[in-house]
Design a protein around this motif. Sequence first.
Motif, PDB file in Angstrom:
ATOM      1  N   GLN A 100      24.397  37.019 137.460  1.00  0.00           N
ATOM      2  CA  GLN A 100      24.457  36.350 136.171  1.00  0.00           C
ATOM      3  C   GLN A 100      23.851  37.224 135.077  1.00  0.00           C
ATOM      4  O   GLN A 100      22.907  37.980 135.301  1.00  0.00           O
ATOM      5  CB  GLN A 100      23.676  35.029 136.251  1.00  0.00           C
ATOM      6  N   SER A 101      24.394  37.119 133.879  1.00  0.00           N
ATOM      7  CA  SER A 101      23.822  37.821 132.738  1.00  0.00           C
ATOM      8  C   SER A 101      22.515  37.156 132.333  1.00  0.00           C
ATOM      9  O   SER A 101      22.282  35.984 132.598  1.00  0.00           O
ATOM     10  CB  SER A 101      24.809  37.793 131.566  1.00  0.00           C
ATOM     11  N   GLU A 102      21.656  37.903 131.664  1.00  0.00           N
ATOM     12  CA  GLU A 102      20.351  37.395 131.264  1.00  0.00           C
ATOM     13  C   GLU A 102      20.515  36.185 130.351  1.00  0.00           C
ATOM     14  O   GLU A 102      21.367  36.144 129.480  1.00  0.00           O
ATOM     15  CB  GLU A 102      19.584  38.495 130.546  1.00  0.00           C
ATOM     16  N   ASN A 103      19.672  35.175 130.565  1.00  0.00           N
ATOM     17  CA  ASN A 103      19.613  33.938 129.788  1.00  0.00           C
ATOM     18  C   ASN A 103      20.801  33.012 130.018  1.00  0.00           C
ATOM     19  O   ASN A 103      20.911  31.975 129.360  1.00  0.00           O
ATOM     20  CB  ASN A 103      19.478  34.231 128.285  1.00  0.00           C
ATOM     21  N   ASN A 104      21.672  33.328 130.932  1.00  0.00           N
ATOM     22  CA  ASN A 104      22.785  32.439 131.236  1.00  0.00           C
ATOM     23  C   ASN A 104      22.361  31.385 132.253  1.00  0.00           C
ATOM     24  O   ASN A 104      21.584  31.648 133.165  1.00  0.00           O
ATOM     25  CB  ASN A 104      23.961  33.221 131.814  1.00  0.00           C
ATOM     26  N   ALA A 105      22.919  30.186 132.092  1.00  0.00           N
ATOM     27  CA  ALA A 105      22.773  29.185 133.136  1.00  0.00           C
ATOM     28  C   ALA A 105      23.573  29.638 134.354  1.00  0.00           C
ATOM     29  O   ALA A 105      24.507  30.435 134.240  1.00  0.00           O
ATOM     30  CB  ALA A 105      23.281  27.841 132.641  1.00  0.00           C
ATOM     31  N   LEU A 106      23.187  29.150 135.521  1.00  0.00           N
ATOM     32  CA  LEU A 106      23.919  29.503 136.733  1.00  0.00           C
ATOM     33  C   LEU A 106      25.405  29.202 136.559  1.00  0.00           C
ATOM     34  O   LEU A 106      26.266  30.032 136.855  1.00  0.00           O
ATOM     35  CB  LEU A 106      23.342  28.729 137.927  1.00  0.00           C
ATOM     36  N   VAL A 107      25.693  28.014 136.057  1.00  0.00           N
ATOM     37  CA  VAL A 107      27.050  27.607 135.677  1.00  0.00           C
ATOM     38  C   VAL A 107      26.933  26.908 134.322  1.00  0.00           C
ATOM     39  O   VAL A 107      26.105  26.011 134.177  1.00  0.00           O
ATOM     40  CB  VAL A 107      27.668  26.656 136.718  1.00  0.00           C
ATOM     41  N   PRO A 108      27.720  27.281 133.325  1.00  0.00           N
ATOM     42  CA  PRO A 108      27.507  26.755 131.964  1.00  0.00           C
ATOM     43  C   PRO A 108      28.062  25.353 131.752  1.00  0.00           C
ATOM     44  O   PRO A 108      28.747  25.085 130.758  1.00  0.00           O
ATOM     45  CB  PRO A 108      28.254  27.775 131.099  1.00  0.00           C
ATOM     46  N   LEU A 109      27.771  24.435 132.676  1.00  0.00           N
ATOM     47  CA  LEU A 109      28.250  23.062 132.561  1.00  0.00           C
ATOM     48  C   LEU A 109      27.097  22.141 132.193  1.00  0.00           C
ATOM     49  O   LEU A 109      26.089  22.094 132.905  1.00  0.00           O
ATOM     50  CB  LEU A 109      28.887  22.595 133.872  1.00  0.00           C
ATOM     51  N   PRO A 110      27.202  21.382 131.118  1.00  0.00           N
ATOM     52  CA  PRO A 110      26.138  20.451 130.734  1.00  0.00           C
ATOM     53  C   PRO A 110      25.852  19.393 131.790  1.00  0.00           C
ATOM     54  O   PRO A 110      24.760  18.823 131.823  1.00  0.00           O
ATOM     55  CB  PRO A 110      26.682  19.808 129.453  1.00  0.00           C
ATOM     56  N   SER A 111      26.808  19.110 132.649  1.00  0.00           N
ATOM     57  CA  SER A 111      26.622  18.116 133.706  1.00  0.00           C
ATOM     58  C   SER A 111      25.724  18.612 134.835  1.00  0.00           C
ATOM     59  O   SER A 111      25.323  17.824 135.695  1.00  0.00           O
ATOM     60  CB  SER A 111      27.981  17.692 134.272  1.00  0.00           C
ATOM     61  N   LEU A 112      25.401  19.917 134.844  1.00  0.00           N
ATOM     62  CA  LEU A 112      24.525  20.486 135.871  1.00  0.00           C
ATOM     63  C   LEU A 112      23.258  21.006 135.202  1.00  0.00           C
ATOM     64  O   LEU A 112      23.283  21.990 134.477  1.00  0.00           O
ATOM     65  CB  LEU A 112      25.232  21.628 136.611  1.00  0.00           C
ATOM     66  N   GLU A 113      22.143  20.365 135.459  1.00  0.00           N
ATOM     67  CA  GLU A 113      20.884  20.788 134.856  1.00  0.00           C
ATOM     68  C   GLU A 113      20.483  22.183 135.334  1.00  0.00           C
ATOM     69  O   GLU A 113      20.542  22.480 136.528  1.00  0.00           O
ATOM     70  CB  GLU A 113      19.760  19.810 135.227  1.00  0.00           C
ATOM     71  N   ASP A 114      20.087  23.026 134.405  1.00  0.00           N
ATOM     72  CA  ASP A 114      19.571  24.353 134.729  1.00  0.00           C
ATOM     73  C   ASP A 114      18.483  24.683 133.720  1.00  0.00           C
ATOM     74  O   ASP A 114      18.753  24.924 132.550  1.00  0.00           O
ATOM     75  CB  ASP A 114      20.692  25.392 134.682  1.00  0.00           C
TER      76      ASP A 114
END
Length: 275
Positions: free
Chosen positions: A24-38
Amino acid sequence: MKKLTGSLIALVAYLMFVQPVFAQSENNALVPLPSLEDFTRGEDGWAFGLGLGIEYESAYEGSDEFGFELDPAGAIQWRRGDNIFYFAGEALGWRGLRAETWLFEVTLGFDEGRQESDSKKGRLDGLGDADEGFELVLQTKKAFSNDWRYWLDGRIITGDDGNLGLFGVGRRFGDQRDGTGSDIALAVLFHDRKYANKDFGINAAQAAASGLAETNMSGGFRSVGLHYNYRKYITKNWQIFGEVLYEHYGSDVRRSPIARKNFEGEVGIGFLYVF
């Protein structure tokens, strides 16, 4: 079903220790979905989120009663590369990203069951309290591209009370990579006989005690569901989040005397502090 569940658990255990192809790139969520808390902000190590939400929801599956409920929100997370282990309320789990477009997740959760007191109007009197128990959730999401604009979703929930399957498709709105914005998912749900009777069945003893007709549910199609999620940072550490959930039952479920409405609904909003 036990053999299938065992195979899926073995597959997930294997995937947990396979090194991901892409980082993953720096500062990215694991998966950019609002339904998955990160809450990790793209960094390895511990992350914490703590908050509170309020929901207006159905009192139980098939209820014609609605009410407000306060719920704690947030999670404790530990990230290493493209893997996140988490503890969130009554759920302990892992999720991992593979090849940028595959997400695998396994969660051990707790089902509180249904209580007669869930109905303030006495709709459940005579049915008794449903047993509490643990549920294992196995889930896979497959994105059509690495921006996770569209994805497919497959999920199995299994436990002592039977099995529930979900197959869906979703869309993400916005270009943020930090897990904020909004997304919406449409899903079709199926349950086996045991799971169907857990929520909507009435045995002979319950029928005699409640006055409701004895009902023996069969497995198969359960419902169609729509789920919308929203998440936004209002300061560096504070998040606002919300969701709308609608589930429309199939004709087999609607014939149960417990299903006094042909749908289940929920609207929620809350705030989180990310440490």
